[in-house]
Write an enzyme that holds these catalytic residues in place. Structure first.
Site, mmCIF file in Angstrom:
data_model
loop_
_atom_site.group_PDB
_atom_site.id
_atom_site.type_symbol
_atom_site.label_atom_id
_atom_site.label_comp_id
_atom_site.label_asym_id
_atom_site.label_seq_id
_atom_site.Cartn_x
_atom_site.Cartn_y
_atom_site.Cartn_z
ATOM 1 N NE ARG A 161 41.538 43.511 53.831
ATOM 2 C CZ ARG A 161 40.990 43.245 54.994
ATOM 3 N NH1 ARG A 161 40.409 44.184 55.667
ATOM 4 N NH2 ARG A 161 41.034 42.039 55.521
ATOM 5 C CB THR A 162 42.009 40.444 47.616
ATOM 6 O OG1 THR A 162 43.002 40.908 48.534
ATOM 7 C CG2 THR A 162 42.637 40.253 46.251
ATOM 8 C CE LYS A 190 29.472 18.209 42.987
ATOM 9 N NZ LYS A 190 28.664 18.599 41.824
ATOM 10 N NE ARG A 222 43.767 36.003 48.373
ATOM 11 C CZ ARG A 222 43.746 36.956 49.305
ATOM 12 N NH1 ARG A 222 43.107 36.756 50.441
ATOM 13 N NH2 ARG A 222 44.345 38.109 49.093
HETATM 14 C C1 NCD Z 1 46.849 39.910 52.813
HETATM 15 C C2 NCD Z 1 46.801 38.566 52.147
HETATM 16 O O1 NCD Z 1 45.772 37.904 52.063
HETATM 17 O O2 NCD Z 1 47.854 38.181 51.679
HETATM 18 N N1 NCD Z 1 45.613 40.552 52.891
HETATM 19 C C3 NCD Z 1 45.069 41.148 51.799
HETATM 20 O O3 NCD Z 1 45.030 40.621 50.716
HETATM 21 N N2 NCD Z 1 44.604 42.392 51.980
HETATM 22 C C4 NCD Z 1 47.592 39.882 54.075
HETATM 23 C C5 NCD Z 1 47.097 39.014 55.195
HETATM 24 O O4 NCD Z 1 46.256 38.142 55.037
HETATM 25 O O5 NCD Z 1 47.609 39.205 56.308
#
Ligand code: NCD
Length: 310
Positions: free
Chosen positions: A58-59, A86, A108
């Site tokens: 999703r993100t 690497k 992330r």
């Molecule tokens: C969450 C995350 O990655 O922190 N999911 C998300 O971003 N929609 C929660 C999760 O992974 O459980």
């Protein structure tokens, strides 16, 4: 009104005005997503790099769609396909991306604090935290607040129960800070092993009994058990036992207000923290959260890229 921050790392530093600005801007972008042709020139000429060192559906997709719908050039880099394999450091990777004149890095990372570390070392690029370890997931909090506000009209005075693996949930932390700032009561509930000390000092009410946490709540946010994080598997005897005591099901849902909404950041572990009957039921707004995720991320990209008059 201009957004007061160069980066978007944490909801802890956001004021009421900051959150209102993000939510109002997101609401205005939501309309674009419902059009036949979902594209506006707002960020034409801007470059956005999605740098993902951890899995995401999703993100990552919603940040990519958000950039594309505003005509930015959006590139995805995942750790598996980058020079991280690497031996390149995070800082070197980011400085090279900045040298290509990228405007925003959306990151992330499994390490808490990684986006902040980068933000302090880059001079031109804005950094958005798309989830750092068990620390924060501020864009998820904004889409959660947007969804709640759409249903309840306000955030002030609401009771929001967040239930599950609080210790390892970056969503819980970002939601807690933002909801408290907006005047909501936040109940955090889970097995004692998943409730770190000090939550009360952050303004939360803490519960080990899920029924007590659900009672008369306006909003229930269920969380996945973060088995992939350190210590995750050691915090519960079995998933079955967890489900027996901590899952949201039609029985305990009755304790909440009759018009309570049910949320989950995804991915769902059906039958563990939430029953399918509830996840797909009429009080569930889980897919609306996903829809709002695109609008919120458009707003964040817009505000950090210098837009301020939505
Ligand atoms: C969450 C995350 O990655 O922190 N999911 C998300 O971003 N929609 C929660 C999760 O992974 O459980």
């Amino acid at each position: 009104m201009a957004f007061a921050h160069k980066h978007f790392i944490s909801t802890k530093v956001l004021s009421r005005e900051d959150i209102d600005l993000i939510l109002t801007t997101a609401q205005s972008f939501k309309e674009i997503n419902q059009r036949d042709i979902k594209k506006v020139p707002t960020l034409r000429g801007k470059s956005i790099i999605n740098l993902f060192y951890e899995n995401s559906t999703r993100t990552r997709t919603s940040f990519e769609l958000a950039g594309k719908r505003m005509s930015a050039d959006t590139i995805n880099i995942t750790s598996a396909s980058s020079s991280v394999t690497k031996g390149e450091t995070l800082e070197d990777t980011a400085k090279n991306i900045e040298a290509m004149d990228a405007d925003i890095i959306v990151m992330r990372h499994p390490a808490s604090g990684a986006p902040d570390y980068l933000a302090k070392r880059l001079s031109r690029c804005a950094v958005i935290n798309a989830g750092d370890g068990a620390h924060e997931h501020p864009s998820q909090a904004m889409l959660d607040l947007m969804t709640i506000k759409e249903h309840k009209g306000t955030l002030e005075g609401l009771t929001v129960a967040i239930i599950g693996d609080i210790a390892r949930s970056r969503v819980a932390r970002s939601d807690l800070y933002a909801l408290r700032t907006m005047g909501a009561t936040v109940r955090l509930a889970g097995p004692a092993t998943m409730l770190p000390p000090g939550l009360d000092k952050l303004g939360a009410e803490v519960y080990t009994d899920i029924n007590a946490a659900i009672k008369d709540a306006d909003v229930i946010i269920m969380l996945r058990i973060q088995l992939e994080r350190e210590g995750g598997s050691k915090l519960l005897p079995t998933k079955r036992e967890y489900a027996q005591f901590f899952a949201l099901n039609p029985g305990n849902l009755k304790l909440a207000k009759p018009d309570a909404i049910i949320m989950h950041p995804g991915p769902l572990n059906r039958g563990v923290e939430i029953s399918s009957y509830v996840a797909d039921g009429k009080q569930s707004v889980i897919l609306e959260q996903v829809e709002n995720g695109v609008a919120v991320r458009m707003a964040l990209l817009y505000l950090l890229a210098g837009g301020n008059d939505a």
